[in-house]
Design a protein around this motif. Structure first.
Motif, PDB file in Angstrom:
ATOM      1  N   VAL A 142     -42.179 -49.009 -59.891  1.00 24.79           N
ATOM      2  CA  VAL A 142     -41.110 -49.838 -60.458  1.00 24.79           C
ATOM      3  C   VAL A 142     -40.330 -50.612 -59.392  1.00 24.79           C
ATOM      4  CG1 VAL A 142     -39.278 -48.088 -60.487  1.00 24.79           C
ATOM      5  CG2 VAL A 142     -39.357 -49.849 -62.259  1.00 24.79           C
ATOM      6  N   GLU A 143     -40.258 -50.122 -58.171  1.00 28.76           N
ATOM      7  CA  GLU A 143     -39.459 -50.771 -57.131  1.00 28.76           C
ATOM      8  C   GLU A 143     -40.173 -51.936 -56.450  1.00 28.76           C
ATOM      9  OE1 GLU A 143     -37.952 -47.946 -54.376  1.00 28.76           O
ATOM     10  OE2 GLU A 143     -37.164 -46.638 -55.926  1.00 28.76           O
ATOM     11  N   VAL A 144     -41.453 -52.144 -56.707  1.00 34.61           N
ATOM     12  CA  VAL A 144     -42.206 -53.224 -56.080  1.00 34.61           C
ATOM     13  C   VAL A 144     -41.833 -54.539 -56.758  1.00 34.61           C
ATOM     14  CG1 VAL A 144     -44.516 -54.107 -55.595  1.00 34.61           C
ATOM     15  CG2 VAL A 144     -44.082 -51.661 -55.496  1.00 34.61           C
ATOM     16  N   ARG A 145     -41.472 -55.555 -55.978  1.00 35.18           N
ATOM     17  CA  ARG A 145     -40.989 -56.831 -56.534  1.00 35.18           C
ATOM     18  C   ARG A 145     -42.125 -57.763 -56.946  1.00 35.18           C
ATOM     19  NH1 ARG A 145     -36.901 -57.059 -51.850  1.00 35.18           N
ATOM     20  NH2 ARG A 145     -35.162 -55.884 -52.728  1.00 35.18           N
ATOM     21  N   ASP A 146     -43.210 -57.768 -56.197  1.00 37.15           N
ATOM     22  CA  ASP A 146     -44.331 -58.669 -56.490  1.00 37.15           C
ATOM     23  C   ASP A 146     -45.051 -58.194 -57.753  1.00 37.15           C
ATOM     24  OD1 ASP A 146     -46.924 -59.857 -56.576  1.00 37.15           O
ATOM     25  OD2 ASP A 146     -46.758 -60.334 -54.452  1.00 37.15           O
ATOM     26  N   GLU A 147     -45.166 -59.103 -58.743  1.00 33.79           N
ATOM     27  CA  GLU A 147     -45.767 -58.743 -60.043  1.00 33.79           C
ATOM     28  C   GLU A 147     -47.224 -58.290 -59.898  1.00 33.79           C
ATOM     29  OE1 GLU A 147     -44.500 -58.780 -63.216  1.00 33.79           O
ATOM     30  OE2 GLU A 147     -42.516 -59.152 -62.380  1.00 33.79           O
ATOM     31  N   GLY A 148     -48.014 -59.055 -59.145  1.00 33.93           N
ATOM     32  CA  GLY A 148     -49.425 -58.727 -58.986  1.00 33.93           C
ATOM     33  C   GLY A 148     -49.633 -57.407 -58.271  1.00 33.93           C
ATOM     34  N   LEU A 149     -48.849 -57.186 -57.219  1.00 32.50           N
ATOM     35  CA  LEU A 149     -48.959 -55.942 -56.468  1.00 32.50           C
ATOM     36  C   LEU A 149     -48.518 -54.764 -57.331  1.00 32.50           C
ATOM     37  CD1 LEU A 149     -49.569 -54.458 -53.853  1.00 32.50           C
ATOM     38  CD2 LEU A 149     -47.262 -55.015 -53.072  1.00 32.50           C
ATOM     39  N   ARG A 150     -47.431 -54.956 -58.114  1.00 33.72           N
ATOM     40  CA  ARG A 150     -46.945 -53.874 -58.973  1.00 33.72           C
ATOM     41  C   ARG A 150     -48.008 -53.495 -60.006  1.00 33.72           C
ATOM     42  NH1 ARG A 150     -42.944 -55.885 -62.260  1.00 33.72           N
ATOM     43  NH2 ARG A 150     -41.718 -56.282 -60.402  1.00 33.72           N
ATOM     44  N   ALA A 151     -48.646 -54.515 -60.617  1.00 30.25           N
ATOM     45  CA  ALA A 151     -49.686 -54.242 -61.615  1.00 30.25           C
ATOM     46  C   ALA A 151     -50.864 -53.503 -60.982  1.00 30.25           C
ATOM     47  CB  ALA A 151     -50.154 -55.545 -62.248  1.00 30.25           C
ATOM     48  N   ALA A 152     -51.253 -53.918 -59.771  1.00 32.98           N
ATOM     49  CA  ALA A 152     -52.364 -53.257 -59.085  1.00 32.98           C
ATOM     50  C   ALA A 152     -52.008 -51.815 -58.739  1.00 32.98           C
ATOM     51  CB  ALA A 152     -52.746 -54.026 -57.823  1.00 32.98           C
ATOM     52  N   LEU A 153     -50.783 -51.586 -58.276  1.00 30.09           N
ATOM     53  CA  LEU A 153     -50.353 -50.219 -57.945  1.00 30.09           C
ATOM     54  C   LEU A 153     -50.251 -49.347 -59.192  1.00 30.09           C
ATOM     55  CD1 LEU A 153     -47.687 -50.893 -55.178  1.00 30.09           C
ATOM     56  CD2 LEU A 153     -49.912 -49.794 -54.906  1.00 30.09           C
ATOM     57  N   GLN A 154     -49.804 -49.929 -60.298  1.00 32.88           N
ATOM     58  CA  GLN A 154     -49.743 -49.164 -61.542  1.00 32.88           C
ATOM     59  C   GLN A 154     -51.146 -48.756 -61.989  1.00 32.88           C
ATOM     60  OE1 GLN A 154     -47.641 -51.737 -64.218  1.00 32.88           O
ATOM     61  NE2 GLN A 154     -45.618 -51.069 -63.494  1.00 32.88           N
ATOM     62  N   ASP A 155     -52.076 -49.687 -61.894  1.00 31.08           N
ATOM     63  CA  ASP A 155     -53.459 -49.385 -62.261  1.00 31.08           C
ATOM     64  C   ASP A 155     -54.043 -48.303 -61.352  1.00 31.08           C
ATOM     65  OD1 ASP A 155     -55.908 -49.797 -63.715  1.00 31.08           O
ATOM     66  OD2 ASP A 155     -56.657 -50.876 -61.942  1.00 31.08           O
ATOM     67  N   LEU A 156     -53.819 -48.441 -60.049  1.00 38.18           N
ATOM     68  CA  LEU A 156     -54.297 -47.433 -59.097  1.00 38.18           C
ATOM     69  C   LEU A 156     -53.651 -46.077 -59.385  1.00 38.18           C
ATOM     70  CD1 LEU A 156     -55.877 -46.632 -56.546  1.00 38.18           C
ATOM     71  CD2 LEU A 156     -53.881 -47.361 -55.223  1.00 38.18           C
ATOM     72  N   GLY A 157     -52.348 -46.078 -59.593  1.00 41.33           N
ATOM     73  CA  GLY A 157     -51.649 -44.824 -59.880  1.00 41.33           C
ATOM     74  C   GLY A 157     -52.154 -44.161 -61.147  1.00 41.33           C
ATOM     75  N   THR A 158     -52.414 -44.955 -62.175  1.00 34.72           N
ATOM     76  CA  THR A 158     -52.944 -44.409 -63.427  1.00 34.72           C
ATOM     77  C   THR A 158     -54.299 -43.767 -63.199  1.00 34.72           C
ATOM     78  OG1 THR A 158     -51.773 -46.102 -64.679  1.00 34.72           O
ATOM     79  CG2 THR A 158     -53.572 -44.978 -65.800  1.00 34.72           C
ATOM     80  N   ARG A 159     -55.142 -44.433 -62.417  1.00 33.28           N
ATOM     81  CA  ARG A 159     -56.481 -43.881 -62.144  1.00 33.28           C
ATOM     82  C   ARG A 159     -56.407 -42.598 -61.323  1.00 33.28           C
ATOM     83  NH1 ARG A 159     -60.741 -48.006 -62.719  1.00 33.28           N
ATOM     84  NH2 ARG A 159     -59.727 -49.888 -63.460  1.00 33.28           N
ATOM     85  N   VAL A 160     -55.540 -42.577 -60.316  1.00 37.23           N
ATOM     86  CA  VAL A 160     -55.422 -41.382 -59.467  1.00 37.23           C
ATOM     87  C   VAL A 160     -54.836 -40.224 -60.248  1.00 37.23           C
ATOM     88  CG1 VAL A 160     -54.219 -40.434 -57.457  1.00 37.23           C
ATOM     89  CG2 VAL A 160     -55.312 -42.664 -57.298  1.00 37.23           C
ATOM     90  N   LEU A 161     -53.785 -40.491 -61.010  1.00 36.96           N
ATOM     91  CA  LEU A 161     -53.141 -39.410 -61.765  1.00 36.96           C
ATOM     92  C   LEU A 161     -54.000 -38.885 -62.915  1.00 36.96           C
ATOM     93  CD1 LEU A 161     -49.487 -40.768 -61.887  1.00 36.96           C
ATOM     94  CD2 LEU A 161     -50.363 -38.895 -60.487  1.00 36.96           C
ATOM     95  N   SER A 162     -54.899 -39.717 -63.443  1.00 37.69           N
ATOM     96  CA  SER A 162     -55.714 -39.266 -64.574  1.00 37.69           C
ATOM     97  C   SER A 162     -56.987 -38.554 -64.128  1.00 37.69           C
ATOM     98  CB  SER A 162     -56.068 -40.442 -65.467  1.00 37.69           C
ATOM     99  OG  SER A 162     -56.874 -41.367 -64.776  1.00 37.69           O
ATOM    100  N   ARG A 163     -57.289 -38.580 -62.833  1.00 39.90           N
ATOM    101  CA  ARG A 163     -58.483 -37.849 -62.352  1.00 39.90           C
ATOM    102  C   ARG A 163     -58.281 -36.368 -62.544  1.00 39.90           C
ATOM    103  NH1 ARG A 163     -60.053 -39.995 -56.538  1.00 39.90           N
ATOM    104  NH2 ARG A 163     -59.697 -37.803 -56.202  1.00 39.90           N
ATOM    105  N   SER A 164     -59.359 -35.694 -62.874  1.00 35.80           N
ATOM    106  CA  SER A 164     -59.258 -34.237 -63.052  1.00 35.80           C
ATOM    107  C   SER A 164     -59.093 -33.573 -61.688  1.00 35.80           C
ATOM    108  CB  SER A 164     -60.502 -33.701 -63.752  1.00 35.80           C
ATOM    109  OG  SER A 164     -61.648 -33.949 -62.961  1.00 35.80           O
ATOM    110  N   LYS A 165     -58.349 -32.528 -61.653  1.00 35.80           N
ATOM    111  CA  LYS A 165     -58.118 -31.788 -60.413  1.00 35.80           C
ATOM    112  C   LYS A 165     -59.401 -31.038 -60.047  1.00 35.80           C
ATOM    113  CE  LYS A 165     -53.362 -32.018 -60.462  1.00 35.80           C
ATOM    114  NZ  LYS A 165     -53.263 -33.277 -61.078  1.00 35.80           N
ATOM    115  N   ARG A 166     -59.770 -31.113 -58.775  1.00 32.59           N
ATOM    116  CA  ARG A 166     -61.014 -30.456 -58.339  1.00 32.59           C
ATOM    117  C   ARG A 166     -60.723 -29.256 -57.524  1.00 32.59           C
ATOM    118  NH1 ARG A 166     -64.431 -35.860 -56.922  1.00 32.59           N
ATOM    119  NH2 ARG A 166     -63.993 -36.823 -58.870  1.00 32.59           N
TER     120      ARG A 166
END
Length: 172
Positions: A148-172
């Motif tokens: 939420v603190e990232v000002r650049d729209e494109g970077l924020r969207a990319a970080l949100q997508d990355l964060g969603t993918r990392v957080l949704s991975r199953s724990k190994r």
């Protein structure tokens, strides 16, 4: 002992591209089939175009006794052979551009049925990738809160997508 020092030096260098790790093996396999430039095999759609790559693939390169140019053998289905036959000159130019010189003098077409013998099966187009499952709304919200603190729209969207993918991975 030599293999062990190669592994240790590789570990000290850090991360490497997968293509760099497999390059030697791909080259050895390609050279058995006459492919001096493995890029022709590994980047076939980029060399000839997606349309052509869907209907044929390279099988081997044979060098003649006189040494003046090689023959590239392409595998295709019977229905596409006449169309490829008309495009031989353009294909030869594209393949020679990959080699960097006039390595290929002739193109030979080998026809096969869409299904059949083990070597002659011709499934040229890759299977479509299955759609990615929708992320859990709680996971997407958590990723959104992190960026939420990232000002650049494109970077924020990319970080949100990355964060969603990392957080949704199953724990190994």
């Amino acid at each position: 002992m030599q293999g062990q020092t190669d592994q240790n030096s590789r570990r000290r260098r850090g991360f490497e591209r997968a293509s760099a790790l497999l390059e030697g093996r791909i080259r050895r396999v390609g050279e058995k089939r006459g492919f001096a430039v493995a890029r022709l095999l590994t980047h076939w759609p980029e060399v000839v175009g997606d349309e052509t790559a869907r209907i044929c693939r390279p099988v081997e390169v044979r060098y003649g006794r006189d040494g003046f140019g090689a023959t590239l053998t392409l595998l295709t289905t019977g229905a596409h052979a006449p169309m490829l036959d008309m495009q031989k000159d353009a294909l030869r130019e594209k393949v020679n551009a990959c080699y960097g010189y006039a390595a290929i003098a002739r193109i030979r077409l080998t026809q096969t049925a869409p299904t059949g013998f083990a070597e002659g099966q011709a499934a040229f187009a890759p299977a479509p990738k299955p759609p990615a499952p929708a992320p859990d709304p709680r996971t997407a919200a958590a990723a959104s809160d992190l960026a939420v603190e990232v000002r650049d729209e494109g970077l924020r969207a990319a970080l949100q997508d990355l964060g969603t993918r990392v957080l949704s991975r199953s724990k190994r």
